[in-house]
Write a protein that holds these residues in place. Structure first.
Motif, PDB file in Angstrom:
ATOM      1  N   GLN A  62       6.876  -5.613   4.449  1.00 48.26           N
ATOM      2  CA  GLN A  62       6.670  -5.194   5.831  1.00 48.26           C
ATOM      3  C   GLN A  62       7.154  -3.766   6.090  1.00 48.26           C
ATOM      4  O   GLN A  62       6.453  -2.990   6.744  1.00 48.26           O
ATOM      5  CB  GLN A  62       7.362  -6.195   6.771  1.00 48.26           C
ATOM      6  CG  GLN A  62       7.018  -6.026   8.233  1.00 48.26           C
ATOM      7  CD  GLN A  62       7.941  -5.049   8.941  1.00 48.26           C
ATOM      8  OE1 GLN A  62       9.042  -4.787   8.454  1.00 48.26           O
ATOM      9  NE2 GLN A  62       7.488  -4.505  10.064  1.00 48.26           N
ATOM     10  N   PRO A  63       8.321  -3.361   5.555  1.00 51.90           N
ATOM     11  CA  PRO A  63       8.751  -1.969   5.748  1.00 51.90           C
ATOM     12  C   PRO A  63       7.783  -0.963   5.141  1.00 51.90           C
ATOM     13  O   PRO A  63       7.537   0.099   5.735  1.00 51.90           O
ATOM     14  CB  PRO A  63      10.113  -1.927   5.047  1.00 51.90           C
ATOM     15  CG  PRO A  63      10.613  -3.331   5.096  1.00 51.90           C
ATOM     16  CD  PRO A  63       9.391  -4.179   4.935  1.00 51.90           C
ATOM     17  N   ALA A  64       7.221  -1.267   3.965  1.00 55.58           N
ATOM     18  CA  ALA A  64       6.278  -0.350   3.325  1.00 55.58           C
ATOM     19  C   ALA A  64       5.021  -0.184   4.176  1.00 55.58           C
ATOM     20  O   ALA A  64       4.494   0.932   4.334  1.00 55.58           O
ATOM     21  CB  ALA A  64       5.913  -0.848   1.938  1.00 55.58           C
ATOM     22  N   ALA A  65       4.534  -1.287   4.739  1.00 56.11           N
ATOM     23  CA  ALA A  65       3.348  -1.216   5.600  1.00 56.11           C
ATOM     24  C   ALA A  65       3.656  -0.409   6.864  1.00 56.11           C
ATOM     25  O   ALA A  65       2.825   0.386   7.327  1.00 56.11           O
ATOM     26  CB  ALA A  65       2.887  -2.627   5.965  1.00 56.11           C
ATOM     27  N   SER A  66       4.844  -0.601   7.412  1.00 55.76           N
ATOM     28  CA  SER A  66       5.240   0.139   8.624  1.00 55.76           C
ATOM     29  C   SER A  66       5.320   1.645   8.364  1.00 55.76           C
ATOM     30  O   SER A  66       4.901   2.456   9.196  1.00 55.76           O
ATOM     31  CB  SER A  66       6.599  -0.375   9.120  1.00 55.76           C
ATOM     32  OG  SER A  66       6.509  -1.725   9.541  1.00 55.76           O
ATOM     33  N   ILE A  67       5.850   2.011   7.188  1.00 55.78           N
ATOM     34  CA  ILE A  67       5.965   3.430   6.832  1.00 55.78           C
ATOM     35  C   ILE A  67       4.589   4.067   6.692  1.00 55.78           C
ATOM     36  O   ILE A  67       4.326   5.164   7.191  1.00 55.78           O
ATOM     37  CB  ILE A  67       6.773   3.602   5.530  1.00 55.78           C
ATOM     38  CG1 ILE A  67       8.244   3.244   5.778  1.00 55.78           C
ATOM     39  CG2 ILE A  67       6.662   5.026   4.996  1.00 55.78           C
ATOM     40  CD1 ILE A  67       9.073   3.180   4.510  1.00 55.78           C
ATOM     41  N   GLN A  68       3.680   3.359   6.015  1.00 56.13           N
ATOM     42  CA  GLN A  68       2.316   3.873   5.837  1.00 56.13           C
ATOM     43  C   GLN A  68       1.592   3.985   7.175  1.00 56.13           C
ATOM     44  O   GLN A  68       0.844   4.935   7.413  1.00 56.13           O
ATOM     45  CB  GLN A  68       1.535   2.979   4.878  1.00 56.13           C
ATOM     46  CG  GLN A  68       1.990   3.059   3.430  1.00 56.13           C
ATOM     47  CD  GLN A  68       1.810   4.452   2.861  1.00 56.13           C
ATOM     48  OE1 GLN A  68       0.841   5.159   3.149  1.00 56.13           O
ATOM     49  NE2 GLN A  68       2.776   4.881   2.039  1.00 56.13           N
ATOM     50  N   LEU A  69       1.821   3.017   8.066  1.00 58.17           N
ATOM     51  CA  LEU A  69       1.209   3.073   9.398  1.00 58.17           C
ATOM     52  C   LEU A  69       1.724   4.291  10.164  1.00 58.17           C
ATOM     53  O   LEU A  69       0.946   5.025  10.794  1.00 58.17           O
ATOM     54  CB  LEU A  69       1.519   1.793  10.179  1.00 58.17           C
ATOM     55  CG  LEU A  69       1.052   1.766  11.644  1.00 58.17           C
ATOM     56  CD1 LEU A  69      -0.463   1.880  11.731  1.00 58.17           C
ATOM     57  CD2 LEU A  69       1.540   0.498  12.340  1.00 58.17           C
ATOM     58  N   LYS A  70       3.034   4.529  10.090  1.00 59.72           N
ATOM     59  CA  LYS A  70       3.634   5.681  10.779  1.00 59.72           C
ATOM     60  C   LYS A  70       3.100   6.995  10.219  1.00 59.72           C
ATOM     61  O   LYS A  70       2.743   7.907  10.966  1.00 59.72           O
ATOM     62  CB  LYS A  70       5.158   5.643  10.650  1.00 59.72           C
ATOM     63  CG  LYS A  70       5.864   6.785  11.391  1.00 59.72           C
ATOM     64  CD  LYS A  70       7.356   6.703  11.246  1.00 59.72           C
ATOM     65  CE  LYS A  70       8.043   7.792  12.077  1.00 59.72           C
ATOM     66  NZ  LYS A  70       7.591   9.154  11.714  1.00 59.72           N
ATOM     67  N   ASN A  71       3.015   7.079   8.881  1.00 69.92           N
ATOM     68  CA  ASN A  71       2.510   8.303   8.255  1.00 69.92           C
ATOM     69  C   ASN A  71       1.071   8.582   8.674  1.00 69.92           C
ATOM     70  O   ASN A  71       0.678   9.744   8.861  1.00 69.92           O
ATOM     71  CB  ASN A  71       2.598   8.196   6.732  1.00 69.92           C
ATOM     72  CG  ASN A  71       4.028   8.213   6.227  1.00 69.92           C
ATOM     73  OD1 ASN A  71       4.944   8.665   6.944  1.00 69.92           O
ATOM     74  ND2 ASN A  71       4.248   7.731   5.016  1.00 69.92           N
ATOM     75  N   PHE A  72       0.282   7.532   8.803  1.00 70.16           N
ATOM     76  CA  PHE A  72      -1.112   7.689   9.228  1.00 70.16           C
ATOM     77  C   PHE A  72      -1.176   8.112  10.692  1.00 70.16           C
ATOM     78  O   PHE A  72      -1.902   9.049  11.063  1.00 70.16           O
ATOM     79  CB  PHE A  72      -1.869   6.382   9.010  1.00 70.16           C
ATOM     80  CG  PHE A  72      -3.307   6.423   9.441  1.00 70.16           C
ATOM     81  CD1 PHE A  72      -4.214   7.290   8.846  1.00 70.16           C
ATOM     82  CD2 PHE A  72      -3.764   5.603  10.476  1.00 70.16           C
ATOM     83  CE1 PHE A  72      -5.549   7.342   9.250  1.00 70.16           C
ATOM     84  CE2 PHE A  72      -5.084   5.644  10.882  1.00 70.16           C
ATOM     85  CZ  PHE A  72      -5.975   6.518  10.270  1.00 70.16           C
ATOM     86  N   GLN A  73      -0.406   7.453  11.547  1.00 69.89           N
ATOM     87  CA  GLN A  73      -0.444   7.739  12.977  1.00 69.89           C
ATOM     88  C   GLN A  73       0.095   9.134  13.307  1.00 69.89           C
ATOM     89  O   GLN A  73      -0.357   9.755  14.280  1.00 69.89           O
ATOM     90  CB  GLN A  73       0.361   6.680  13.749  1.00 69.89           C
ATOM     91  CG  GLN A  73      -0.277   5.304  13.733  1.00 69.89           C
ATOM     92  CD  GLN A  73       0.361   4.344  14.724  1.00 69.89           C
ATOM     93  OE1 GLN A  73      -0.321   3.693  15.489  1.00 69.89           O
ATOM     94  NE2 GLN A  73       1.684   4.271  14.707  1.00 69.89           N
ATOM     95  N   ASP A  74       1.038   9.622  12.484  1.00 67.16           N
ATOM     96  CA  ASP A  74       1.636  10.948  12.734  1.00 67.16           C
ATOM     97  C   ASP A  74       0.616  12.083  12.607  1.00 67.16           C
ATOM     98  O   ASP A  74       0.887  13.215  13.033  1.00 67.16           O
ATOM     99  CB  ASP A  74       2.800  11.197  11.767  1.00 67.16           C
ATOM    100  CG  ASP A  74       4.041  10.408  12.151  1.00 67.16           C
ATOM    101  OD1 ASP A  74       4.069   9.874  13.273  1.00 67.16           O
ATOM    102  OD2 ASP A  74       4.964  10.297  11.319  1.00 67.16           O
TER     103      ASP A  74
END
Length: 308
Positions: free
Chosen positions: A31-43
């Motif tokens: 779950q943390p890895a998915a959250s990080i990738q989501l944040k990187n995409f949204q940024d």
């Protein structure tokens, strides 16, 4: 912008699952890895794609627009892969099939040989009740559906595969079932499938035709749950013969003779008449048509030894 296809897939999955945690499970990520990738995409965007309110994940209107574009991009990416395989002389692509729950005892035997012959084909198989299966077909979410009752409101093509026998079964320990004829349904508890089930529909049509008012004991949502309830001697039920092969061999269930039984229907592979079948779907349809007799002989000929 410098996003990756992996990030696009993560965002698409999160939107569809409406949950970062569920998407991570689907993608075999933490779950943390998915959250990080989501944040990187949204940024990479000045406008928010999603937001968390409380513990609930929401997609913004802008995020919904981006999702539609991502869906097209990933679809085109898959097409590139399939075209590449086709130029190599390999059949590839997705084969999407929805199957009513009892049909799960049938479909794997037709898929096995086809997938072994075409290892590049990706299978998406959904097993559910009749109502959901028909809805998937109606919305063009699948190539084929396997049913025993044809939906009257849809214009479909059909390929009959094999007979489906519905039999009355009781626990081997049940010594109360001695009657023959229709009166048996008035004196013993009968276990039903849920509304929307093809088996239940066939049962109800039989009871209506024979003017029978059965005693209903339980309503269960899966064929497996019904079998276990019957084995435990909670009641009796009408089930597909295909689903009780092991229980008959293990002497846990017995077939009860009754007037009008077994009920007989036909398993059919159906698809929308106006649908343009993909090369994979066409190949599977041709495979089933040519191999259905062989598959029956190899895996289902035991049915011919059953005495009703």
């Amino acid at each position: 912008m410098n996003f990756t296809l992996h990030q696009l897939k993560i965002f698409k999955t999160i939107v569809e699952k409406k949950s970062i945690t569920k998407a991570a499970v689907e993608l075999n990520m933490t779950q943390p890895a998915a959250s990080i990738q989501l944040k990187n995409f949204q940024d990479q965007f000045d406008i928010p794609l999603s937001e968390i309110i409380g513990r609930q994940f929401y997609v913004t209107d802008f995020g919904k627009e981006i999702y539609l574009i991502i869906d097209e991009i990933l679809d085109k990416t898959e097409t590139i892969q399939y075209k590449t395989e086709a130029f190599k002389g390999l059949l590839s692509g997705k084969l999407k099939i929805s199957v009513v729950s009892t049909g799960n005892y049938v479909m794997p035997y037709f898929l096995s040989g086809f997938l072994n012959k075409h290892p590049k084909v990706e299978l998406v198989l959904d097993v559910s009740n009749k109502a959901t299966v028909i809805k998937d077909l109606e919305q063009n979410l699948v190539d084929f559906s396997l049913v025993s009752v044809i939906p009257s409101h849809l214009d479909v093509e059909e390929l009959p595969i094999m007979d489906n026998h519905l039999v009355l079964v009781a626990s081997k320990e049940n010594n109360m079932v001695t009657e023959k004829g229709n009166s048996i349904f008035k004196t013993i508890p009968l276990i039903y499938r849920e509304e929307g089930s093809g088996t239940r529909h066939t049962m109800q049509q039989f009871f209506k035709q024979e003017k029978i008012s059965p005693k209903i004991k339980l309503e269960l949502t899966t064929n497996e749950a019904i079998k276990q309830a019957v084995v435990a001697n909670i009641g009796v039920s009408i089930v597909s013969l295909l689903s009780i092969k092991n229980e008959l061999l293990q002497n846990e269930l017995k077939i009860i003779p009754a007037k009008g039984l077994p009920l007989k229907s036909v398993w059919k592979l159906i698809y929308l008449k106006k649908k343009t079948l993909s090369p994979v779907a066409k190949a599977f349809l041709e495979y089933v048509a040519s191999e259905k007799d062989t598959v029956y002989e190899n895996y289902f000929s035991w049915i011919n030894t059953i005495k009703f």
